[in-house]
Design an enzyme around this catalytic site. Structure first.
Site, PDB file in Angstrom:
ATOM      1  CB  SER A 107      -0.910   0.017   1.233  1.00 49.41           C
ATOM      2  OG  SER A 107      -0.137   0.019   2.427  1.00 49.41           O
ATOM      3  CG  HIS A 119      -3.389  -1.187  -2.585  1.00 49.81           C
ATOM      4  ND1 HIS A 119      -3.713   0.128  -2.338  1.00 49.81           N
ATOM      5  CD2 HIS A 119      -3.361  -1.799  -1.362  1.00 49.81           C
ATOM      6  CE1 HIS A 119      -3.871   0.298  -1.040  1.00 49.81           C
ATOM      7  NE2 HIS A 119      -3.669  -0.857  -0.430  1.00 49.81           N
ATOM      8  CG  ASN A 168      -3.116   4.591   1.136  1.00 46.36           C
ATOM      9  OD1 ASN A 168      -4.145   4.807   1.771  1.00 46.36           O
ATOM     10  ND2 ASN A 168      -2.539   3.410   1.101  1.00 46.36           N
ATOM     11  CD  GLU A 195      -5.091   2.510  -5.113  1.00 41.90           C
ATOM     12  OE1 GLU A 195      -5.433   3.709  -5.059  1.00 41.90           O
ATOM     13  OE2 GLU A 195      -4.182   2.028  -4.395  1.00 41.90           O
TER      14      GLU A 195
END
Length: 337
Positions: A163, A186, A236, A198
């Site tokens: 991540s 991800h 993120n 992702e």
């Protein structure tokens, strides 16, 4: 009766049409062979997952539910047993909705698609796709993939569920050929419930690899999005600076965690305010990601201001106030319930 000249002309035209039809047929056959070969190369049927924790177990579960043959691998039998327990409990919850009259049968049929092993080399020998969901350490990930590179078949795709780490740097532990078949994949926690995945492309990731990963995640009933190998990827990259700025607001005395959460939930429509989310994710996890990004900031990959150290966050982590898992973070929790 046709004249000799007209008959000759018609014969020539017939020959030309025959040759054109043969050429078209050959071209069509070539296209069919190409499509067939591409389909065989890209079709993922056997999945290996490394790491039997929450993320790895979740990935193994959705793979098995989509009909893939899954091998779940970890370093100990106890870890694998724990992973299977996580999957069984999750499948029971799914079965209550999908097959309430035969919960045990539903769960058993999915579990038949999952094997376990502590032998890493054996785990990948026939795999089409390897997904790593182990500790967030670039050295450990590189060591694992470097070892697997020589054990897996040449066409096998490697993917990391990281991540926060650079997928390119992880992939560099493998051969150049494998790096073309390497990407980030991800998933989000809890994997069975969260639709988003992702797909992270490095400069070396081939189009065929990306398309294969997109196809298999769609089969898993996920919604894949594409992103380059940039710190934090999409979610993120936007989320972590937002969480850090929320902490700075409290540190400055601008507002309380309760009021900021209420404002973002009611004003921005977020399902969970930043401090509830921080406690859910873990303050230590957020701190760890920020520390890693500060190294990226030195090379200009991300703005230094976004990830500057925050005294309040460091203080809470040192005190062991990590959020829900410790019973206290920005809020207090009764973990006995």
């Amino acid at each position: 009766m046709l004249s000799p000249t007209l008959r000759t002309t018609l014969n020539i035209m017939s020959t030309i049409r025959t040759q054109m039809n043969l050429a078209a047929a050959n071209r069509l056959s070539t296209v069919h062979r190409h499509l067939s070969t591409t389909s065989q190369v890209n079709k993922i049927e056997k999945l290996t997952v490394f790491g039997a924790g929450l993320m790895g177990a979740g990935i193994a579960q959705v793979g098995a539910q989509s009909g893939l043959k899954v091998i779940l691998s970890d370093v100990t039998d106890k870890a694998l047993e724990n992973g299977l327990n996580i999957i069984s409990k999750s499948l029971s919850r799914v079965a209550k909705k999908k097959s309430p009259d035969d919960i045990e049968g539903f769960t058993s049929n999915i579990l038949k698609n999952i094997e376990t092993t502590t032998d890493a080399a054996k785990a990948v020998q026939d795999s089409d796709l390897v997904i790593e969901a182990i500790i967030e350490s670039i050295k450990v990930k590189r060591d694992l993939f470097g070892f697997l590179d020589e054990k897996a078949k040449a066409e096998c795709i490697f993917a990391s569920n990281t991540s926060s780490l650079s997928v390119k740097e992880i992939a560099e532990s493998c051969s150049n050929d494998r790096q073309a078949r390497f990407a980030g994949l991800h998933f989000f926690n809890p994997v069975p419930a969260m639709k988003l995945v992702e797909i992270i492309k490095t400069p070396q990731t081939s189009t065929e690899t990306f398309e294969a990963l997109k196809e298999v995640t769609l089969r898993m009933n996920k919604s894949p999005v594409s992103c380059n190998d940039t710190p934090g990827f999409i979610v993120n990259r936007l989320l972590v600076p937002y969480l850090l700025e929320a902490i700075r607001m409290v540190e400055r005395g601008d507002a309380t965690p309760e009021d900021i959460d209420t404002a973002m939930e009611l004003g921005a429509g977020y399902p969970m305010g930043p401090f509830k989310l921080l406690d859910f994710v873990g303050l230590d996890t957020t701190s760890y990601i920020a520390q890693g990004w500060r190294e990226k900031a030195q090379s200009g990959e991300i703005s230094k201001e976004l990830v500057e150290p925050i005294g309040l966050l460091d203080k809470l982590v040192k005190e062991g106030k990590l959020g829900r898992k410790s019973g206290q973070g920005f809020y207090e929790y009764d973990n006995k319930k």
